[in-house]
Every structure is written in structure tokens, then in C-alpha cells.
Design a protein around this motif. Sequence first.
Motif, short mmCIF file in Angstrom:
data_model
loop_
_atom_site.label_atom_id
_atom_site.label_comp_id
_atom_site.label_asym_id
_atom_site.label_seq_id
_atom_site.Cartn_x
_atom_site.Cartn_y
_atom_site.Cartn_z
N THR A 36 0.86 -0.73 0.05
CA THR A 36 0.02 -0.11 0.07
C THR A 36 1.41 0.84 0.02
OG1 THR A 36 -1.53 -1.00 1.39
CG2 THR A 36 -1.53 1.17 1.22
N THR A 78 -2.93 7.97 -1.90
CA THR A 78 -3.32 6.59 -1.14
C THR A 78 -3.73 5.20 -3.17
OG1 THR A 78 -4.98 5.62 -0.99
CG2 THR A 78 -3.59 6.97 0.66
N SER A 80 -3.16 0.87 -3.66
CA SER A 80 -3.00 -0.92 -2.80
C SER A 80 -2.42 -1.79 -4.36
CB SER A 80 -3.63 -1.08 -2.38
OG SER A 80 -3.73 -2.32 -0.80
N SER A 90 -4.88 -5.22 4.25
CA SER A 90 -4.24 -3.75 3.46
C SER A 90 -5.26 -1.97 3.72
CB SER A 90 -5.28 -4.15 2.02
OG SER A 90 -6.00 -3.97 2.02
N LEU A 94 -2.29 0.97 5.26
CA LEU A 94 -3.21 2.09 4.89
C LEU A 94 -2.99 2.42 6.36
CD1 LEU A 94 -3.99 4.17 2.80
CD2 LEU A 94 -6.17 3.52 3.30
#
Length: 321
Positions: A36, A78, A80, A90, A94
Motif C-alpha cells: 500500500t 493512496t 494498494s 490492506s 493504509l
Amino acid sequence: MAGSVCVDVPCRACLSGEDLDWLGGRSVSVALDLPTRVETSASTAVTDAPAEGWPAEVWGFLRQRLPELPFEPPPVTTSSAAPAASGLSSSTALIVGLFRAFTDAHGPSGRLPDRVLAQWAYEFEFAVFNGGGMDHLAVVEGGALLLEGREVGLPEVRERMEFPADWSVIVVDSGTRKNTGGHIRTVRAQLASGDPDLAAYMRIADEASGAVWEALRAHDHQAVGAAMSRAHEAMRDHQRMSTPLLEELRTKAARAVGLPLKVSGAGGGGSLVGVCPLVDAPETARALRAALRDAHPGARVVVTGAAPGRSTAPLQVVNTG
């Protein structure tokens, strides 16, 4: 003014011992090279367009502990590589990425220690989900961890090792979302009532975790797969953490390529994981995709490896502007 910061945080697979990180007992995690990424810009956020969601909540948590931070967080983007809501943590990756990026960009002059980073991220997420700390240690520390769970607080790291570099992790994402919050509430109710199924699960999963760890130490991927299968069966039979779809995917994987798969995370959906030799991974993934293509077009097969431990791989790269 701090420069822009780019942070890559691995996700994790649980090879055995879901919930034991807060119920008590041993669990085994491995950080996966499905990162991520969190990127901040060099400027501060515009005050008339405040941040929302996780960035705003993480920033608010940090400002309670670091009041010298600006009122608004820096702009952040962001992404991932891991499937969302798949039991690979995940969401924790984050949150950890936000904590690291924000404190590196605007925090104290000395870098926030990894242990403090994991503790704060755990406290932040515990307030939402009331779960354990396996995920936070797994994505912060990297590599493979043998953990001893505690009812409150981060579990104890009993041992660390690098996951074998000549092995791959095969992820089969079912395309259905797992349910963390509802699962944890159910298990806490079981714990309060002294449910015998939970007690049986805890015993079998703890034993499976010990077997997984010894097989990792012995570099025996077949023994790892066998112990993961025992952990999965305990999750399914005693805790109902599997689903008919997950079981069908497991059966097809076993028939098509002989690969034992185990659900990772809270269950009720999400991903299955297995291990195989690196040299066999491309053909294993090809045959598995072919076996699933017609009946399960929503399933996704991902080949990855382990993210190295923190002693050899820092969590982030900083670019100053």
C-alpha cells in the motif's frame, strides 16, 4: 516545510492463528510484497477543504499526541496492490502508511520508532474494531513472525525469521468481502460465554501455528501447507469462518494443482493463501486460473513473495522537494 513523502507498507497473510493475537495463543504472519502506497505533498492542506475519512481521523489521533502538528494534514494520495477487504490487512497497511507518512513529513525531528508506530496504529484501529495487534506488527516489522497473543495490547513477538526467498505465496482472492467487525463481536461473545467450539478452535489453531513455524524453520513447504490446512479446518469447523465459495475454491485448487489453501483473516469472504516453490509458481498460477476461469470469473489469482524484515527493508522512501 517538509518535503513530499512516499511510504510503501506491505500487507500480510496469516498462515495460522486468526484471533489468537487477542484471545491468547500463537499465530504466524508473513508480510507480503503487495504494498500500500501513501504519498503526501510538500504543501499543507487547504483549510476550506478539510481531509475526510482515514487521513482526517489518523491526523486527529496524531494531533492529540503531537499538538505541534498543523491543524490540517498535508494532501495525500493512496493506492494498494492488494485486493480490498480480502483478509490481507490492506486497511491496516493504509493506516500504518498514513501514520508513517504524516509523522515523517510533519512530526518530531527524530523518526517515530517502529514500536511506537505499531502501538499507535493498534490503538487507533482497536477503537474501531476491538481486535488484535497481529496486523500492525506484521506490516511494520515485515518478514515472518511467531506471535503470542494478549487480550489487550500488541502481541509478543516470540520469534522472527525471513520467509524463504525461494518460495512464493499464491493468493486466491474470492472477490467477496470479509467481515471483520461482525466477526470480532461474535468471537468476543463466544469468549464471554465460554463457548466450547471457541476453546477447541484455540487449541487446534495454536498447535497448527507451532507446526507452521517449525516447518518454516525446516524449509519444508509441504509441511507448511499441511499445517495451514489444519488451521483452516479449525476455522471452518469450529468457527464457521469459511463459506461454500471458499471451500469450492479450495477444492478446485487441490484437484487442479495440489495446492493447500487457507483463508486469511476474519473469514466470511476474502482471500485464500498457499505456499509453493518459486520455480513452480508461474505454472501453478496458470493452471489455477484455468481451473477457476469458467465457474469463478470473479476470482483472482495473485503470485507474490514475502516482504523482507525491517532489518533489511525500511518502510519508506523520502523524496524532498
